[in-house]
Design an enzyme around this catalytic site. Structure first.
Site, PDB file in Angstrom:
ATOM      1  CD  GLU A  82     -31.161  70.387 104.258  1.00  0.00           C
ATOM      2  OE1 GLU A  82     -29.950  70.682 104.345  1.00  0.00           O
ATOM      3  OE2 GLU A  82     -31.712  70.146 103.171  1.00  0.00           O
ATOM      4  CD  GLU A 142     -25.803  71.269 103.429  1.00  0.00           C
ATOM      5  OE1 GLU A 142     -24.834  70.998 102.692  1.00  0.00           O
ATOM      6  OE2 GLU A 142     -26.919  71.609 102.983  1.00  0.00           O
TER       7      GLU A 142
END
Length: 1011
Positions: free
Chosen positions: A424, A390
């Site tokens: 994410e 992420e």
């Protein structure tokens, strides 16, 4: 007399500290700190004998000078024991002080050059605070090296001459300090000490840093691009023409930013970053922020300057140097979203791009907080260990988790890509904007992102029926959470391997499941209000477990005045609904029972007329007749009955409780819709009633409820609460089932039974059990169309059913698949197969040597990640041991089949009835190399350990597993996955010893002839 002792003790303390100081190196050893602290206690407690005793007795117990009996006496009669305690302390200090000081010196860490290292803890000191990083990095993709300059703006909260920070496998060539905030300040050289065991360096200044003043640390360094999947690492791909291309990418979570630049590599040390990247002019560089300008350094070198980041943790920094291409779109709020991939795969980026735009817009609306960056990039990396990462503004993915081939990707591929992208992007708020203070609360990041997959995708892509996928994950994690070696969602971790271990199903899946339970408890609106408040309050900050619950506390008043559906509701559909209001809501106390305790409860239900008795206990595998823990949970129970399909609610806070029904019922079903993280046992004839319900009118309850009954029944078999015969009887209704969740759950419970038999060479009963399964699902298998038509759930069900049937050699399935494979092979792999049945077709085709070789050749030329994944799986289910061994060797080398695929290959061969001995042998012989490549403590290592061993069911294999892992010492014996697999094998042995003969007899039952 007492006063005299006080003086003597304090004099001894003073002398001990002075002696240590005189030795020169004792300033950071344990002994002086201990004596100084004890002296402070003496001074503070001089007027309070009882407090003094409580504060000092631990010291005496630790060295054996105070017995447990004396401790008890001291608490009852503090004055009588004061003299003893003081005398003991005096003797202790007289006799022990020299040895303590010496052991403190012996234990003092040594830097790599042999001199004492001035810090002995894994965690960094808190008195140096980084404010901003200026990073310039230059990677040479030919020599596979990089060099960089990092300038860190920092401040000190107390005077110090030592700056401790992280650095791992970097060669530092220059270290200097600038006093004052300006770039033009003169530089003072800093002495550098390295302590590799903690991945730390110490910078020693000639003069102490002043409190609150601005400083800049300047470091020049070099390193090699990592050959692993973390840090700043090398990745490769081949063009359509077969040319090898190299790129460099980063993956820093949790503790690998220190492999790319020296930094304060802990999540609480948030700072902003200015990043410059030097590259070959033919390459492209991307980072967290948009490109501001590019400067030509030489004809062969370009320097890209990126905009300043927001305040963030080091593990979220990212940069990639490659020849990727991209496609882009704008969101409604003018955020530029781009997907990057290798040039010849960029035409597979459109689905993820559209999904990312939709999901980013959803999150901005849901969280009521605008996405704070001007762009969001999604990059498909050819070599990637996990699913995705992420990094703020530059999320990175395995190619199969981002690229969708419209011709070859299946329904499950579409669901998987959507879920990973949503995960994410949820992190951009949960994790990036608000970050856990330390890794012990990683579930605040991962559990929330996993939960938000469910929340977001159910709204943005309702056709994917994400709920059918989500709840199955809760059952899967319960298998692990039922073991003694499980851990609380919020748990202790200090070193990198321990931190890596927290990235497991408990943090992700259990975290998501208990959040879903809380949302159902509070209501969707109240829950949303609480997390929005949490995000707004802690933006750009770090949090702990309790900060989330405190944010929830004010959104659901004790009087229930909020008009929301759920527990925060003033609408009473039943008098039972109001039970929770008696004492009001305490979200923190409730959720602490779910996050600070491992495991989950089993609720035992006993119905006597209108009275329902409820009892909770800790559900644990291997606890059949064993001692119980004293764990209690606050359990938000829900139930329906034969007389009412309205959801009734009851908050069980004690071990036992009772509720009264309005009328007697034929059956009662708890945990409606599977929203609760607990299992239910029905005493007396409760299970018989529910089995009868499924047999006669299974659609009277939801498919989720049917799946949960199947799961709970087999969980209860494991602890002796329900017989295996009754659990198997319950599954007979599956002959009439058509929904994905109950069918999948039935397969999830029944397939492992014959897998255990495979490991014991119980061929006759194993064959009978497999035949029973085919007969049970035959009607549903025969109904499958072998096309890509139908809903996503119907297509996913078809894919799994056909694979199951063909692997079990069900003749109609095998014949159909062989026909498809023959036509595909004759067309040299250019015939378009229905994407949802291609996996089954390949698996059947790989069963003969010619088909296997043809598939391997097509793997090498395929441009589709989906097709490559399907082919690899098919190659792994071959019954040819030589080919399986060759596949293990080749995939670990990584020349043709990438090493990122190796863990899945090892696990799949580990489930293969002829391949599992090969997989287990390969793991043992290559353990050190596997740890070096994938990281000790990583979920990848855990999956390989479990995938090769956790279906063993003999005592000989148990001893083999124990012997191997105990021989590893600190290189693996301590891993949680090792304890888990040992427990799993012990459970398998116990389960088979207890149930095998019963299954053999049950299979002869005449009822089965009706199938």
């Amino acid at each position: 007399m007492t006063a005299s002792l006080w003086v003597q003790v304090l004099q001894r303390l003073k002398a001990a500290a002075a002696a240590a100081a005189a030795r020169g190196r004792g300033s950071r050893s344990q002994a002086p700190r201990l004596h100084t602290a004890t002296g402070v206690i003496f001074l503070k407690c001089a007027l309070d004998p009882k407090t003094f005793l409580l504060k000092t007795q631990w010291l005496l117990i630790a060295v054996g000078n105070l017995s447990k009996k004396m401790l008890s006496l001291s608490i009852k009669r503090p004055c009588a024991t004061m003299l003893f305690v003081l005398s003991s302390l005096l003797i202790l200090l007289t006799v022990s002080t020299p040895s303590w000081c010496q052991s403190g010196e012996t234990a003092s860490p040594k830097a790599s050059n042999g001199t004492p290292f001035p810090w002995d803890k894994m965690r960094l000191p808190e008195h140096i605070i980084p404010v901003h990083y200026h990073l310039m990095i230059h990677a040479n993709l030919t020599t596979l090296t990089f060099e960089g300059t990092i300038e860190i703006e920092l401040r000190a909260s107390q005077p110090t001459s030592t700056i401790i920070l992280h650095s791992h496998q970097l060669q530092i060539s220059k270290a200097a300090l600038k006093r004052g905030g300006g770039e033009k300040q003169p530089e003072e050289p800093l002495r550098v000490l390295e302590y590799p065991p903690h991945e730390q360096i110490a910078l020693l200044a000639p003069e102490p840093l002043g409190v609150g003043l601005p400083y800049r640390v300047v470091l020049e360094y070099a390193g090699n691009l990592s050959e692993t999947f973390h840090g700043f690492y090398k990745s490769t791909y081949r063009t359509k023409e077969g040319e090898m291309r190299i790129l460099a990418s980063t993956h820093f979570e949790p503790t690998a930013a220190r492999m790319a630049f020296p930094c304060f590599d802990e999540p609480a040390f948030k700072a902003s970053f200015s990043i410059k990247i030097r590259r070959d002019p033919r390459h492209l560089a991307i980072s967290n922020m948009p490109l501001v300008k590019s400067v030509t350094v030489t004809e062969e070198l370009t320097e890209d300057h990126f905009d300043v980041t927001v305040k963030m943790s080091t593990y979220l920094v990212a940069f990639i140097i490659s020849d990727f291409k991209s496609v882009s779109k704008m969101t409604k709020s003018r955020v530029k979203v781009s997907v990057y991939a290798v040039p010849y795969k960029i035409n597979q980026a459109n689905y993820a791009l559209d999904a990312a735009v939709t999901l980013l817009e959803f999150y901005e609306d849901y969280f009521s907080i605008p996405y704070p960056l001007p762009k969001q990039d999604l990059a498909a990396i050819p070599d990637f260990q996990s699913g995705a990462m992420e990094n703020w503004g530059l999320t990175t993915y395995r190619e199969s988790a981002l690229l969708f081939d419209a011709e070859k990707s299946s329904a499950s591929d579409k669901l998987h890509i959507t879920l990973v992208v949503s995960h994410e992007l949820a992190h951009q708020w949960f994790g990036n904007l608000v970050t856990m203070e330390w890794w012990n609360d990683i579930w605040l990041n991962e559990g929330f992102a996993k939960f938000m997959e469910f929340v977001s995708v159910s709204v943005t892509h309702p056709e994917l029926k994400v709920e059918d996928y989500f709840f199955g994950k809760c059952f899967n994690v319960m298998e692990i959470d039922a073991l003694n070696s499980s851990h609380p969602v919020s748990t202790v971790a200090e070193n990198p391997a321990q931190i890596q271990e927290l990235f497991d199903d408990v943090s992700y899946e259990k975290g998501a499941c208990i959040l879903n339970m809380l949302r159902e408890y509070l209501s969707a609106d109240a829950f949303k209000s609480g997390i929005v408040q949490y995000l707004q309050k802690y933006s750009y900050k770090n949090t702990r477990n309790e900060d989330l619950w405190n944010s929830m506390a004010s959104i659901c008043p004790a009087d229930g005045t909020q008009g929301m559906d759920g527990f925060c509701s003033n609408g009473q559909r039943s008098s039972l609904s109001s039970h929770w209001r008696r004492e009001g809501l305490d979200v923190k106390t409730m959720m602490d029972t779910w996050t600070l305790q491992k495991g989950f409860p089993m609720i035992t239900i006993t119905v006597r007329g209108r009275t329902v008795h409820m009892e909770q206990e800790h559900y644990r595998k291997g606890s059949d007749g064993g001692p119980q823990t004293r764990y209690l949970w606050h359990v938000p129970l829900t139930f329906i009955t034969s007389k009412s399909d309205s959801v009734h609610r009851f908050l069980l806070k004690t071990k036992t409780d009772v509720l009264i029904l309005p009328e007697e019922v034929e059956w009662i079903k708890f945990n409606v819709g599977m929203n609760g993280y607990y299992i239910v046992h029905y005493e007396d004839d409760g299970w018989d009633s529910l089995t009868g319900l499924l047999k006669g009118a299974h659609t009277a309850i939801s498919s989720h409820d049917r799946a949960s009954l199947i799961n709970n029944a087999f969980q209860l078999v494991s602890i002796g609460k329900l017989s295996i015969e009754k659990a198997l009887d319950l599954t007979l209704y599956l002959k009439h089932e058509t929904e994905i969740m109950p069918v999948f759950q039935g397969l999830n419970e029944l397939i492992p039974i014959y897998k255990l038999m495979e490991k014991r060479d119980m061929n006759e009963v194993e064959t009978q059990f497999k035949a029973f399964l085919i007969r049970l699902l035959k009607d549903l298998i025969d109904k499958q169309t072998w096309t890509d038509s139908g809903s996503i759930s119907e297509r996913m069900l078809q894919s799994q059913l056909l694979l199951f049937a063909c692997v079990r050699r069900y003749p109609p399935c095998v014949q159909r698949a062989e026909g498809f494979f023959r036509a595909w092979k004759e067309a040299n792999g250019n015939l378009r197969l229905p994407s949802d049945v291609a996996l089954t077709v390949f698996a059947v085709g790989a069963q003969n040597p010619e088909g296997w070789d043809f598939l391997y050749n097509k793997y090498q030329s395929s441009l589709s990640s989906t097709e490559k994944t399907q082919i690899v799986f098919a190659l792994c289910v071959s019954q040819d041991k030589e080919k399986l061994q060759w596949l293990l060797d080749q995939s670990f080398k990584g020349d043709i089949i990438k090493t990122q695929e190796f863990p899945d290959i090892l696990g799949t061969i580990g489930r293969n009835p002829v391949g599992y001995p090969l997989a287990w042998k390969f793991l043992r012989e290559n353990w050190d190399k596997l740890v070096q490549k994938f990281g000790l403590g990583s979920s990848t290592i855990a999956n390989m350990v479990m995938g090769t061993t956790d279906q063993f069911s003999t005592r000989a294999k148990l001893e083999e597993v124990k012997g191997f892992f105990s021989s590893l010492k600190e290189n693996g014996s301590q891993l949680r996955c090792v304890q888990q697999t040992i427990e799993a094998i012990e459970e398998n042995i116990r389960w088979m010893d207890k149930n095998f003969d019963k299954i053999r007899v049950w299979l002869q039952n005449e009822k089965l002839e009706l199938l």
